[in-house]
Design a protein around this motif. Structure first.
Motif, PDB file in Angstrom:
ATOM      1  N   PRO A  61       3.177   5.858  12.831  1.00 36.46           N
ATOM      2  CA  PRO A  61       1.986   6.274  12.069  1.00 36.46           C
ATOM      3  C   PRO A  61       2.123   6.115  10.554  1.00 36.46           C
ATOM      4  O   PRO A  61       1.215   5.584   9.902  1.00 36.46           O
ATOM      5  CB  PRO A  61       1.805   7.745  12.468  1.00 36.46           C
ATOM      6  CG  PRO A  61       2.427   7.836  13.824  1.00 36.46           C
ATOM      7  CD  PRO A  61       3.612   6.907  13.767  1.00 36.46           C
ATOM      8  N   ALA A  62       3.228   6.540   9.988  1.00 37.98           N
ATOM      9  CA  ALA A  62       3.403   6.415   8.533  1.00 37.98           C
ATOM     10  C   ALA A  62       3.532   4.950   8.130  1.00 37.98           C
ATOM     11  O   ALA A  62       3.033   4.542   7.076  1.00 37.98           O
ATOM     12  CB  ALA A  62       4.620   7.214   8.071  1.00 37.98           C
ATOM     13  N   HIS A  63       4.197   4.154   8.968  1.00 36.85           N
ATOM     14  CA  HIS A  63       4.343   2.735   8.658  1.00 36.85           C
ATOM     15  C   HIS A  63       2.988   2.026   8.699  1.00 36.85           C
ATOM     16  O   HIS A  63       2.651   1.256   7.797  1.00 36.85           O
ATOM     17  CB  HIS A  63       5.329   2.082   9.626  1.00 36.85           C
ATOM     18  CG  HIS A  63       5.492   0.615   9.384  1.00 36.85           C
ATOM     19  ND1 HIS A  63       6.006   0.102   8.209  1.00 36.85           N
ATOM     20  CD2 HIS A  63       5.186  -0.452  10.160  1.00 36.85           C
ATOM     21  CE1 HIS A  63       6.018  -1.216   8.280  1.00 36.85           C
ATOM     22  NE2 HIS A  63       5.520  -1.576   9.450  1.00 36.85           N
ATOM     23  N   VAL A  64       2.204   2.304   9.734  1.00 37.96           N
ATOM     24  CA  VAL A  64       0.870   1.700   9.839  1.00 37.96           C
ATOM     25  C   VAL A  64       0.019   2.099   8.637  1.00 37.96           C
ATOM     26  O   VAL A  64      -0.687   1.274   8.053  1.00 37.96           O
ATOM     27  CB  VAL A  64       0.193   2.100  11.168  1.00 37.96           C
ATOM     28  CG1 VAL A  64      -1.289   1.742  11.170  1.00 37.96           C
ATOM     29  CG2 VAL A  64       0.900   1.428  12.338  1.00 37.96           C
ATOM     30  N   GLU A  65       0.103   3.358   8.249  1.00 44.68           N
ATOM     31  CA  GLU A  65      -0.657   3.830   7.090  1.00 44.68           C
ATOM     32  C   GLU A  65      -0.245   3.084   5.825  1.00 44.68           C
ATOM     33  O   GLU A  65      -1.086   2.707   5.007  1.00 44.68           O
ATOM     34  CB  GLU A  65      -0.476   5.337   6.901  1.00 44.68           C
ATOM     35  CG  GLU A  65      -1.272   5.906   5.753  1.00 44.68           C
ATOM     36  CD  GLU A  65      -2.770   5.614   5.819  1.00 44.68           C
ATOM     37  OE1 GLU A  65      -3.369   5.378   4.737  1.00 44.68           O
ATOM     38  OE2 GLU A  65      -3.340   5.610   6.919  1.00 44.68           O
ATOM     39  N   GLU A  66       1.050   2.838   5.659  1.00 48.05           N
ATOM     40  CA  GLU A  66       1.518   2.106   4.479  1.00 48.05           C
ATOM     41  C   GLU A  66       1.041   0.650   4.504  1.00 48.05           C
ATOM     42  O   GLU A  66       0.639   0.111   3.476  1.00 48.05           O
ATOM     43  CB  GLU A  66       3.050   2.170   4.377  1.00 48.05           C
ATOM     44  CG  GLU A  66       3.631   1.466   3.170  1.00 48.05           C
ATOM     45  CD  GLU A  66       3.232   2.089   1.840  1.00 48.05           C
ATOM     46  OE1 GLU A  66       3.521   1.449   0.803  1.00 48.05           O
ATOM     47  OE2 GLU A  66       2.634   3.181   1.806  1.00 48.05           O
TER      48      GLU A  66
END
Length: 153
Positions: free
Chosen positions: A96-101
């Motif tokens: 999730p955090a990677h996709v958001e970045e």
């Protein structure tokens, strides 16, 4: 962009998940593979790394309990990399955090027209880099696992 974007993604993954961009790519490729398993040679190509680099990376990920190696039962000359349950959990927690970045850095600043242009430009570059038409492809993931992957609406 070719150098600064991977550096930015690597920094986010190091900060938030304690893994490198390449390590995440390797685990992500396995997470989308049947039985979370790939031949090492295929995985190296998909992750865009040498077999030597992949081998060192798999050694590190093995020490953390996220990937194991085993002989390929279909052909003993090959070695398989297998994402463990703990590795799967790490990918799920990290995604999730990677996709958001990725969204923040790549997609959010662009208009719909620019996104279409980016797709077209990327396709042309891909055809130039892989003139034989052998672009790396991934199989469709198991439908039960699709919920883990976050896609842009």
């Amino acid at each position: 962009m070719v150098t600064s974007l991977p550096d930015a993604l690597d920094a986010q993954l190091q900060r938030d998940a304690g893994i490198s961009f390449f390590e995440y790519q390797v685990m992500s490729m396995l997470s989308m593979s049947p039985q979370h398993t790939r031949r090492m040679s295929e995985l190296a190509a998909l992750a865009n790394g040498s077999l030597t680099r992949l081998s060192r990376t798999v050694d590190r990920l093995n020490k953390r309990g996220w990937i194991i190696r085993r002989p390929d039962p279909e052909n003993g000359r090959y070695t398989l990399a297998v994402l463990t349950d703990a590795g799967w959990d790490k990918v799920v927690a990290t995604a999730p955090a990677h996709v958001e970045e990725v969204r923040r850095a790549v997609f959010d600043p662009l208009t719909k027209a620019q996104l279409r242009q980016l797709r077209d430009i990327s396709t042309r570059i891909g055809r130039t880099v892989h003139p034989d038409g052998c672009l790396p492809t991934l199989p469709e993931p198991d439908p039960a696992e699709v919920a883990v992957r976050d896609t842009r609406p």
